[in-house]
Design an enzyme around this catalytic site. Sequence first.
Site, PDB file in Angstrom:
ATOM      1  N   SER A 101       0.818  -1.216   0.000  1.00 34.74           N
ATOM      2  CA  SER A 101       0.000   0.000   0.000  1.00 34.74           C
ATOM      3  C   SER A 101       0.854   1.269   0.000  1.00 34.74           C
ATOM      4  O   SER A 101       1.627   1.507  -0.915  1.00 34.74           O
ATOM      5  CB  SER A 101      -0.971  -0.035   1.187  1.00 34.74           C
ATOM      6  N   ASP A 240      -2.317   6.497  -3.550  1.00 24.51           N
ATOM      7  CA  ASP A 240      -1.216   5.819  -2.870  1.00 24.51           C
ATOM      8  C   ASP A 240      -0.682   4.722  -3.789  1.00 24.51           C
ATOM      9  O   ASP A 240      -1.140   4.559  -4.921  1.00 24.51           O
ATOM     10  CB  ASP A 240      -1.654   5.267  -1.507  1.00 24.51           C
ATOM     11  N   ASP A 242      -0.907   1.547  -4.113  1.00 21.08           N
ATOM     12  CA  ASP A 242      -1.725   0.475  -4.691  1.00 21.08           C
ATOM     13  C   ASP A 242      -3.096   0.950  -5.148  1.00 21.08           C
ATOM     14  O   ASP A 242      -3.926   0.145  -5.561  1.00 21.08           O
ATOM     15  CB  ASP A 242      -1.853  -0.704  -3.722  1.00 21.08           C
ATOM     16  N   ASP A 244      -5.761   2.389  -3.603  1.00 19.08           N
ATOM     17  CA  ASP A 244      -7.019   2.311  -2.853  1.00 19.08           C
ATOM     18  C   ASP A 244      -7.231   3.506  -1.935  1.00 19.08           C
ATOM     19  O   ASP A 244      -8.235   3.577  -1.232  1.00 19.08           O
ATOM     20  CB  ASP A 244      -7.137   0.987  -2.082  1.00 19.08           C
TER      21      ASP A 244
END
Length: 445
Positions: A101, A240, A242, A244
């Site tokens: 993440s 960010d 990833d 999400d």
Amino acid sequence: MSRKYFGTDGIRGRVGEFPITPDFVLKLGWAVGMAFRRQGNCRVLIGKDTRSSGYMFESAFEAGLSASGADTLLLGPMPTPGIAYLTRTFHAEAGVVISASHNPHDDNGIKFFSGQGTKLPDDVELMIEELLDAPMTVVESARLGKVSRINDAAGRYIEFCKSSVPTSTDFNGLKVVLDCANGATYKIAPSVFRELGAEVTVLAASPNGLNINDKCGSTHLDGLQAAVVEHHADLGIAFDGDGDRVMMVDHTGAVVDGDELLFLIARDLQESGRLQGGVVGTLMSNLGLELALQELHIPFVRAKVGDRYVMAELLARNWMLGGENSGHIVCCQNTTTGDAIIAALQVLMALKHRGQTLAEARQGIRKCPQVLINVRFKGESDPLEHPSVKEASVRVTEQMGGRGRVLLRKSGTEPLVRVMVEGDEEASVRAHAEQLAKIVSEVCA
């Protein structure tokens, strides 16, 4: 039953340190394959962000799946919500995300989606943990899992994102700066916004495996703020690593966080008669969000921190909108998990409906001063159970006289205690937060 390996969002840690090692990830792939093969034939999607270690772990996980007899579909670099979506549309038994993440490149992790694109149920996670502690076996050669690559994965997800707004949508004349965090959105996000007509300037879209989230993305907004002002853009959008989480910046360079974005979407849904139920926030959601929604007679409840808990509360109440101040926003009318690109599109639609700039629209919510201090700790003991910490928390709460909140909690992904104090006067809020953080630090030492 407590988990041995799984945290609040899968398994995460430093690359090369247990459990983020190739041998463990291989065994994890086998355990996942065995768990889902109990239901019959099994296909598992694997996607990842842009960390260099992702290729190593992808190969290891794929080998474990093959050993269990499960087939693998490789997506390549893909935002986490895109993996959730494609898991559903390919009718796979599970989706796997190799990502840490918003963390730096030397961390990585594995998280999972069910065949419905939701987080795995607790009983499935516990089954996987039991298999991880069992001896690994390999199916006979004729039954080894097969591997194939999905070459049009990015195009499928781009079209899905665009389908979240009306087909007549045209952002022509809108100047947007995107910060892709050198992460999984680096190709997809610019395509989505350009194909919808926006004039797009792109930052941090040249991943090299090591620069993901490095002074860029939703947790490092300085570069985006400067670029929005420099390019005279209408707004900026930061993702960010990833994809999400989303944060935004208005035309003056001021940051607009997840709480404010959640409010803008909720108000727009209410005004257009599309809001179902209320809004789910978390223990960290700003009191100002709760008060602003209250003025609109929109119900608001707080879940535990973590998008899995927000999603669980939404499903339990049959509501459609929830999120976190960090920028995880779940729009259940479109997605089954936090989706940064789709959330950003919903905000742009809200601005379009009102004919307002982001700076104007955000005036509908007045955030209360909130101070968050992270305190790092080592060892297995829980600093929040220490009598000194408990007494200090009660004392500060009493001193605030019902005009604020105190929240102490351990991070689910890092060895941190988060000290949060919220109230109506910033100086006293900061003083209380620093006082509590000092006591927690002393206990942790």
